[in-house]
Motif scaffolding. Structure first.
Motif, PDB file in Angstrom:
ATOM      1  N   LEU A 176       0.827  -1.202   0.000  1.00  0.00           N
ATOM      2  CA  LEU A 176       0.000   0.000   0.000  1.00  0.00           C
ATOM      3  C   LEU A 176       0.861   1.252   0.000  1.00  0.00           C
ATOM      4  N   PRO A 177       0.319   2.379  -0.474  1.00  0.00           N
ATOM      5  CA  PRO A 177       1.067   3.638  -0.426  1.00  0.00           C
ATOM      6  C   PRO A 177       1.443   4.001   1.006  1.00  0.00           C
ATOM      7  N   ALA A 178       2.509   4.772   1.148  1.00  0.00           N
ATOM      8  CA  ALA A 178       3.041   5.084   2.482  1.00  0.00           C
ATOM      9  C   ALA A 178       2.015   5.822   3.337  1.00  0.00           C
ATOM     10  N   HIS A 179       1.263   6.753   2.743  1.00  0.00           N
ATOM     11  CA  HIS A 179       0.312   7.504   3.557  1.00  0.00           C
ATOM     12  C   HIS A 179      -0.830   6.624   4.046  1.00  0.00           C
ATOM     13  N   VAL A 180      -1.194   5.603   3.258  1.00  0.00           N
ATOM     14  CA  VAL A 180      -2.247   4.677   3.693  1.00  0.00           C
ATOM     15  C   VAL A 180      -1.716   3.797   4.827  1.00  0.00           C
ATOM     16  N   SER A 181      -0.481   3.348   4.714  1.00  0.00           N
ATOM     17  CA  SER A 181       0.129   2.570   5.790  1.00  0.00           C
ATOM     18  C   SER A 181       0.213   3.391   7.074  1.00  0.00           C
ATOM     19  N   GLY A 182       0.476   4.697   6.922  1.00  0.00           N
ATOM     20  CA  GLY A 182       0.518   5.577   8.091  1.00  0.00           C
ATOM     21  C   GLY A 182      -0.823   5.686   8.775  1.00  0.00           C
ATOM     22  N   VAL A 183      -1.892   5.812   7.994  1.00  0.00           N
ATOM     23  CA  VAL A 183      -3.238   5.843   8.580  1.00  0.00           C
ATOM     24  C   VAL A 183      -3.516   4.536   9.313  1.00  0.00           C
ATOM     25  N   PHE A 184      -3.124   3.416   8.706  1.00  0.00           N
ATOM     26  CA  PHE A 184      -3.347   2.108   9.321  1.00  0.00           C
ATOM     27  C   PHE A 184      -2.675   2.032  10.694  1.00  0.00           C
ATOM     28  N   ALA A 185      -1.435   2.506  10.798  1.00  0.00           N
ATOM     29  CA  ALA A 185      -0.721   2.460  12.082  1.00  0.00           C
ATOM     30  C   ALA A 185      -1.458   3.272  13.144  1.00  0.00           C
TER      31      ALA A 185
END
Length: 843
Positions: free
Chosen positions: A462-471
């Motif tokens: 996934l894109p980095a910003h989506v991974s950030g939201v997930f965290a």
């Protein structure tokens, strides 16, 4: 030098079956030009024409021509007939009116299709990116079509483009006709028939490949999914899309299904692990196609080196076969499209952790969703691996293990592997180990496999910003989340948060349980919490609930005083949900009740005392509406937080609400202690509003002890305080309670007069709120007490109906109780029973 008449350099525009790539060398043409029937060939060892020799001889007939007779880029050797050798042995097709060939070489037709497509796109006001998104076709493929590089995209692609462009049936037919001019028509069926006739059955059987891995061991259940998979693979050239989260058992399901019918598609079973979610790298489409073509009997030296050429050859060879093609672990639709077979009788099954909507659009893929196992199936899976005796000896512990694993087959298999290696361990001891949430993910990993590894591979796609939201979502204290809460957690706006939530849902890291509400599997949440996030993430989401709860109070109880000032370090959300009316606030409270309770617990655990009691106080309308729902423990947590926060203002407010709840629960002695303390604190702080509020609730406790005169006196003192500070709302509330106590004492005239006066104090008479409903009820009881039966019944019915429409079940129950004393109407009894049933589950 290589040439290729195959169109669609991008994966979005896959060539149709029968398109060919070839080389200008004799070997290249022999390898890639379709052999047409009817050409003489050399004999086999027994003097008869063998199938391979027959095909080679058919090619050599064409190669006796001059160089001008060689196929040109865009031409189709399959359209030739072996009867006309005047121009080099291979005819170029039917002659047109001018005597020239009427068969297009694909170049001009490709330009005509591309020009038409570009014109339609421009007229529709769409960019290439926009049309690509709508049609599920890659931008690169779309650009190739418009430039004439793709001369004849397949019909499903043309259909998707026509739908995205909004063409009517006639326009779609015209676009398809333009595309069809660039599609050479192979003579594959005739060739296949000739080869089948020449080749013995034993050779055909030996040629049927089977690349399927072995069936999974310990497979259990999944009857519904297996049936859905069978249904999805019926029809013409079906593409079935098996999707689900990491570790849920998609591959096991497909392999079990495929091996259940060994006969299956009679011409072979192909399988490729596309490693879309693997740390070892993905195979290229050419590598997969080479493996498929080799399995189908094509010598490696005759397999085209280009992706388009290999894909075209694969589709042509599959055109007359019944094949099962399993494409496992696909990353996206673009990875799959070049590998789809061309035959109408071929079945393709794709597995992925992503939903792959592009494949549904372009190839009419039929999705089959695989979810986690129910607890009984989870225990059955443990029994398959560990043995029934060991599992049946501890059925409760086995069920607990299945629940702790969240029904995820991967997690269950890891647990089973740990137990299998420790035969002296009990299932109960393993369950105790897994109960520690801080260690659970570690216990569900073995070597290089396990839940954490699987989720990591999903997330890295996934894109980095989506991974950030997930965290950041892992820090959410509740069970469900909306876009506003996600935005607060991630420090972004709701629109960006919603986009990330949708991408996480497509990757099966979230589940959309209701429109606009998402949930995480327990193990996924634990993994998210193990990732790095902003240190203020929890504080941000707590402040989101404070801000939203304050707005809900204002909508639910218009004119109510603010419960508290905001914390000194309050972090305002980027956007706060707006409530258009009371019903919207009621709906939000109903949906978020569990989240708000868990947010209080999280704030308390983090010692964010100023947030703990404030979130509880934003819930006071919900507490009033459902006073019998056991709020005392939550209010005690809030009380402790106010004292830790050294906030006497907050302490007085919480004491007041707690005293009222205890009074409603018939715990009056406890209530009196809290209410007297609340009154003292408010008076000492000079907070007339809080003091008046405390006196009203104190009056309720006094009345419950039969001290009705003391209760009336407390209400009159509260009304005087309200008039002194000019608070008409508090004056109305005080007068309402005074009327209640007068009615309970049987002072009907006083009660009627007081209730009528209180109704006249309403600042928004068109608004239904709790005091309004209760005042109507008091008036109805007073009218009945004065012998005015019809007026009393009418007033009580009005009170009940307003309470019912507002979702105030407790108020409806009060009015209907009084109404039943005056009327035995069955309809009234039914309404009473309904209101009671709505309240009973929370008592």
């Amino acid at each position: 030098m290589e040439w290729s008449p195959v169109c669609g350099a991008g994966r979005g525009a896959v060539p149709r079956p029968g398109w060919w790539c070839g080389r200008s060398t004799t070997e290249g043409i022999q390898a890639h030009v379709p052999r047409c029937p009817g050409a003489p060939g050399p004999r086999g060892h027994d003097g008869t024409a063998g199938p391979v020799q027959a095909r080679d001889q058919a090619l050599r007939v064409g190669l006796q021509s001059t160089t001008s007779g060689l196929p040109r880029p865009g031409s189709s050797p399959c359209r030739s007939t072996v009867g006309d050798t005047s121009a080099g042995g291979l005819s170029s097709g039917r002659a047109g009116p001018s005597g020239k060939s009427a068969v297009h070489d694909g170049t001009s037709s490709g330009r005509n299709f591309g020009q038409r497509l570009r014109s339609l796109r421009v007229n529709a006001g769409l960019s290439q990116e926009a049309l690509s998104h709508e049609a599920g076709v890659s931008v690169r493929a779309l650009a190739d079509m418009e430039r004439g590089r793709t001369r004849g995209p397949q019909r499903r692609t043309v259909r998707a483009l026509a739908e995205a462009l909004g063409l009517d049936a006639a326009g779609a037919d015209e676009l398809e006709e333009a595309a069809s001019l660039g599609r050479p028509r192979p003579c594959r069926s005739a060739v296949a028939a000739q080869l089948s006739a020449a080749e013995p059955a034993s050779a055909m059987a030996a040629r049927a490949p089977d690349l399927l891995p072995r069936p999974p061991r310990g497979f259990h259940g999944r009857a519904a999914e297996l049936a859905a998979l069978t249904r999805a693979t019926h029809g013409e050239a079906p593409v079935c899309l098996v999707v689900g989260p990491a570790g849920v058992g998609k591959t096991a399901l497909v392999l079990h299904w495929a091996h259940r019918d060994p006969a299956g598609p009679g011409d072979g079973r192909l399988h490729a692990d596309l490693r879309g979610f693997s740390g070892t790298g993905e195979p290229t489409a050419v590598e997969v196609l080479h493996e498929f073509l080799t399995a189908l009997g094509v010598p490696r030296e005759r397999i085209p080196e280009s992706e388009n050429g290999a894909a075209a050859l694969f589709r042509s060879l599959a055109a007359d076969r019944r094949l099962l093609v399993v494409l496992d672990n696909a990353r996206d639709s673009e990875q799959v499209r070049p590998l789809l077979p061309g035959g109408d009788r071929c079945v393709t099954v794709v597995t992925s952790r992503h939903r792959l909507p592009g494949l549904i659009v372009s190839d009419s893929a039929r999705p089959v969703t695989v979810d986690v196992l129910a607890p009984p199936d989870g225990t059955a899976l443990l029994a398959r691996v560990l043995g029934t005796h060991r599992v049946h000896a501890e059925p409760a512990a086995a069920l607990r293990l299945a629940e702790l694993c969240g029904g995820l087959p991967l997690a269950l298999r890891v647990v089973a592997a740990r137990l299998a290696g420790r035969p002296d361990w009990s299932l109960e001891s393993m369950a105790d180990e897994l109960s520690d949430r801080t260690r659970r993910l570690s216990l569900l990993d073995l070597e290089d496999t396990g839940v954490r590894a699987a989720l990591h591979l999903t997330l890295q796609q996934l894109p980095a910003h989506v991974s950030g939201v997930f965290a950041h979502l892992g820090r959410h204290p509740g069970t469900h989340i909306d876009r506003y809460a996600a935005a607060a957690l991630a420090g972004t706006d709701p629109a960006a948060a919603e986009s990330a939530l949708e991408q996480l849902t497509a990757a099966h890291l979230l589940t959309e349980t209701a429109p606009g509400r998402w949930a995480m599997h327990d193990l996924v949440r634990l993994y998210a919490r193990s990732l790095d996030a902003h240190p203020d993430t929890l504080k941000r989401v707590l402040d989101h609930y404070i801000a939203t709860g304050t707005g809900a109070v204002a909508a639910a109880e218009p004119g109510a005083e603010d419960c508290f000032p905001l914390p000194s370090d309050f972090v305002p959300p980027a956007a706060v949900r707006r409530f258009d009316d009371r019903s919207a606030a009621v709906a939000w409270y109903a949906a978020e009740r569990d989240n708000l309770t868990r947010a209080v617990a999280a704030a308390d655990a983090a010692e964010l005392h100023d947030r703990t009691w404030r979130i509880v106080m934003t819930m006071w309308p919900l507490i009033v509406w459902r006073v019998r729902d056991g709020w005392a423990p939550l209010l005690r947590t809030a009380l402790t937080a106010t004292r830790a926060d050294a906030d006497e203002h907050g302490e007085a407010r919480v004491l007041n609400v707690l005293g009222w709840v205890l009074t409603e629960e018939d715990r009056t002695p406890e209530a009196l202690v809290h209410l007297e303390a609340a009154s003292t604190l408010a008076a000492r702080a000079g907070d007339a509003f809080a003091e008046a509020n405390a006196l009203i609730v104190l009056a309720m406790a006094q009345a419950s002890l039969g001290r009705l005169d003391d209760a009336a006196d407390s209400c009159e003192r509260a009304a005087d305080l309200a008039r002194r500070i000019g608070d008409r709302r508090m004056e109305r509330l005080s007068t309402q309670h005074l009327a209640r106590h007068q009615a309970d004492a049987g002072h009907w005239h006083r009660a009627l007069t007081t209730a009528t006066h209180a109704l006249a104090l309403e600042q928004r008479p068109e608004t239904t709120d709790i005091p309004h409903v209760l005042l109507l009820t008091i008036r109805g009881e007073a009218l009945l007490g004065l012998g005015k039966q019809d007026e009393g019944i009418s007033q009580l019915d009005l009170a009940a109906r307003e309470a019912e429409s507002a979702g105030y079940d407790d108020g409806a129950l009060r009015a209907l109780t009084a109404l039943l004393r005056a009327s035995a109407d069955p309809e009234v009894q039914a309404r009473y029973d309904a209101a009671l049933s709505r309240l009973t589950p929370r008592t």
